[in-house]
Enzyme design. Structure first.
Site, PDB file in Angstrom:
ATOM      1  N   ARG A 191     -11.169 -14.075   4.149  1.00 30.87           N
ATOM      2  CA  ARG A 191     -10.396 -12.999   4.759  1.00 30.87           C
ATOM      3  C   ARG A 191     -11.369 -12.232   5.638  1.00 30.87           C
ATOM      4  O   ARG A 191     -12.552 -12.528   5.638  1.00 30.87           O
ATOM      5  CB  ARG A 191      -9.720 -12.117   3.699  1.00 30.87           C
TER       6      ARG A 191
ATOM      7  N   PHE B  16     -18.871  -8.973  -8.539  1.00 28.25           N
ATOM      8  CA  PHE B  16     -17.487  -8.966  -8.085  1.00 28.25           C
ATOM      9  C   PHE B  16     -17.366  -9.628  -6.732  1.00 28.25           C
ATOM     10  O   PHE B  16     -18.331  -9.746  -6.005  1.00 28.25           O
ATOM     11  CB  PHE B  16     -16.967  -7.523  -8.042  1.00 28.25           C
ATOM     12  N   CYS B  17     -16.153 -10.001  -6.456  1.00 26.62           N
ATOM     13  CA  CYS B  17     -15.829 -10.683  -5.222  1.00 26.62           C
ATOM     14  C   CYS B  17     -16.472  -9.969  -4.042  1.00 26.62           C
ATOM     15  O   CYS B  17     -16.332  -8.755  -3.952  1.00 26.62           O
ATOM     16  CB  CYS B  17     -14.316 -10.708  -5.046  1.00 26.62           C
ATOM     17  N   PRO B  18     -17.116 -10.609  -3.109  1.00 26.58           N
ATOM     18  CA  PRO B  18     -17.292 -12.059  -3.027  1.00 26.58           C
ATOM     19  C   PRO B  18     -18.594 -12.533  -3.665  1.00 26.58           C
ATOM     20  O   PRO B  18     -19.067 -13.603  -3.307  1.00 26.58           O
ATOM     21  CB  PRO B  18     -17.304 -12.291  -1.530  1.00 26.58           C
ATOM     22  N   ASP B  43     -15.148 -12.976 -12.370  1.00 29.09           N
ATOM     23  CA  ASP B  43     -14.244 -12.305 -11.442  1.00 29.09           C
ATOM     24  C   ASP B  43     -12.994 -13.167 -11.218  1.00 29.09           C
ATOM     25  O   ASP B  43     -13.114 -14.310 -10.776  1.00 29.09           O
ATOM     26  CB  ASP B  43     -14.984 -12.076 -10.121  1.00 29.09           C
TER      27      ASP B  43
END
Lengths: 381, 80
Positions: A191, B16-18, B43
């Site tokens: 994204r 956590f993402c990413p 995550d």
């Protein structure tokens, strides 16, 4: 007992603010020394506007001494080694400084040399020099393909590449060459921004301005002769002008040191901001390995926690509950071009819920950029 | 448990993402073709992001397995 020695490494937003907060809290009950490689304090967020000729970079730095409390000793020098076992640091020229408490605020640095061809083939705006060079390149640009993107995560000011892209659209429109320019924005994940709620407002804005988004683009190399950017995923993007946020690392002396990983990011506790295995060392801002924004506002919200914890340790009491721990608070503006901006405000637990971009928030950002010197490093807000 | 021998394991739990995906990408860059990498992630976003990236980059997702404490191990072979 002798006066405790506090050493702060780094003269950016985090280092300057923490030294001032400690001086205010402890008065003459501690000896505070700040070490900075530069005698100037830089306001880095202003570099975003330099490529467009909308900001004079000479207004973006001030004497570091002038921003520091008079009780803080300033040492101009480059740190070459940290010795946590002997509680000392070595500066270039073999000078040694000892500490009882240490604050690591040495920030991040750009390393375009980590991507083959990027130094020769790409531009960026993450140093004053690079922002000037990009300004010259943009002035000469008359149309063609511009690729803008992120050449490595993490990097400082996470929203800056999006902001740059929106401002670029505005700049080219004002010059009357937007119609013959194709803009492609690239991002390493699937994204346009790491935080989903921000990606959700940015994606339609990019689309409505005719900006192509190339996601899952992890820059692998650049061919400056052929003018092509290659990704790890096998995508090739030809360009006439390439603007890539370079990969970042922590300070050189931290790379592989006992307190940091191979890239120099310091192992930091997400709530106490103490460095792993060394309770008398703290880290803040870009310096840490925390999975949060590398931004001045992060350092700004972290500094009171470290100042309170060091003061409490010296006063042999528990930290005041108001500033005992850091909750991941970050606040930053997101310029969306054409005199509009949004505001992102979030913590570890609460993702940002950005409002629709407005003119009011844009002018708040402009005002903040001017008021920074009086409000932030000095600890007024 | 997978029977594929794992060349290198990356423990990205708690990031956590990413984070976990970027850790995989960073490691795969310096790995050899044929190496099998395992990424441990706690995550939930990784369940979507990691397989999608592996497909886009034309590597091979050898398998997924749940590990104790609510984390997932993603096993990826570098194919080129």
């Amino acid at each position: 007992m002798s006066t405790p020695k506090i050493l702060v490494l780094g003269g950016g937003t985090g280092g300057t603010l923490i030294a001032n907060l400690l001086a205010k809290k402890l008065q003459d009950r501690a000896e505070i020394t700040l070490v900075s490689a530069l005698s100037r304090h830089l306001y880095q967020p202003g570099w975003l506007y330099v490529p467009f000729g909308w900001q004079d970079p000479r207004t973006l730095s001030r004497s570091l001494r002038s921003l520091l409390n008079k009780r803080v000793n300033l040492e101009i020098g480059k740190v070459v080694a940290l010795h946590p076992e002997t509680q000392s640091v070595t500066l270039e020229g073999d000078q040694t400084l000892n500490y009882d408490y240490l604050v690591l605020a040495t920030g991040s640095r750009v390393t375009p040399e980590d991507v083959p061809g990027l130094v020769e083939g790409g531009h960026h705006f993450y140093t004053e020099e690079a922002a000037w060079k990009l300004h010259a390149a943009l002035e000469e640009f008359q149309g063609g393909k511009i690729v803008v993107g992120v050449g490595g995560l993490p990097h400082k000011c996470p929203v800056a590449p999006l902001e740059f892209t929106f401002l670029l659209d505005e700049y080219l429109t004002r010059r009357g060459i937007r119609a013959n320019t194709e803009i492609t924005y690239t991002y390493p994940i699937n994204r346009v921004f790491s935080i989903e709620s921000v990606a959700a407002i940015a994606e339609p804005l990019l689309a409505e301005r005719g900006i192509k988004a190339e996601t899952f683009f992890n820059l692998e190399s650049v061919d400056p002769q052929k003018k092509i950017a290659y990704s790890l995923e096998g995508t090739e993007l030809p360009y006439d002008l390439l603007v890539m946020v370079p990969p970042h690392r922590g300070a050189k002396f931290l790379e592989g040191s006992p307190v940091a990983d191979a890239q120099g990011w310091v192992y930091t506790d997400r709530t106490t901001l103490q460095v792993r295995d060394y309770p008398n060392i703290y880290a803040l801002g870009d310096t840490t390995n925390l999975p949060i924004s590398k931004a001045g506002s992060t350092a700004h919200f972290e500094a009171p926690v470290i100042a309170e914890r060091i003061t409490a340790a010296i006063e042999e009491r528990n930290p005041d509950s108001k500033h005992a721990t850091y909750d991941g608070h970050v606040m930053c503006f997101l310029e969306t071009g054409h005199n509009k901006a949004s505001l992102l405000d979030f913590t570890y637990e609460r993702p940002p819920q950005p409002a629709a971009p407005s003119t009011l928030v844009h002018f708040e950002k402009i005002a903040f950029n001017k008021a920074y010197w009086y409000l932030v490093p000095t600890g007024v807000v | 448990m997978t029977t594929v021998p794992i060349t290198q394991e990356i423990d990205a739990r708690g990031s956590f993402c990413p984070g976990p995906l970027m850790e995989l990408i960073r490691t795969i860059k310096s790995a050899q073709v044929g190496d099998v990498l395992a990424v441990l992630s706690s995550d939930p976003g990784s369940a979507k992001d990691i397989p999608a990236w592996v497909a886009k980059a034309n590597h091979e997702l050898v398998g997924l397995e749940e590990v104790e404490g609510g984390a997932t191990r993603f096993i990826v072979r570098k194919t080129h």
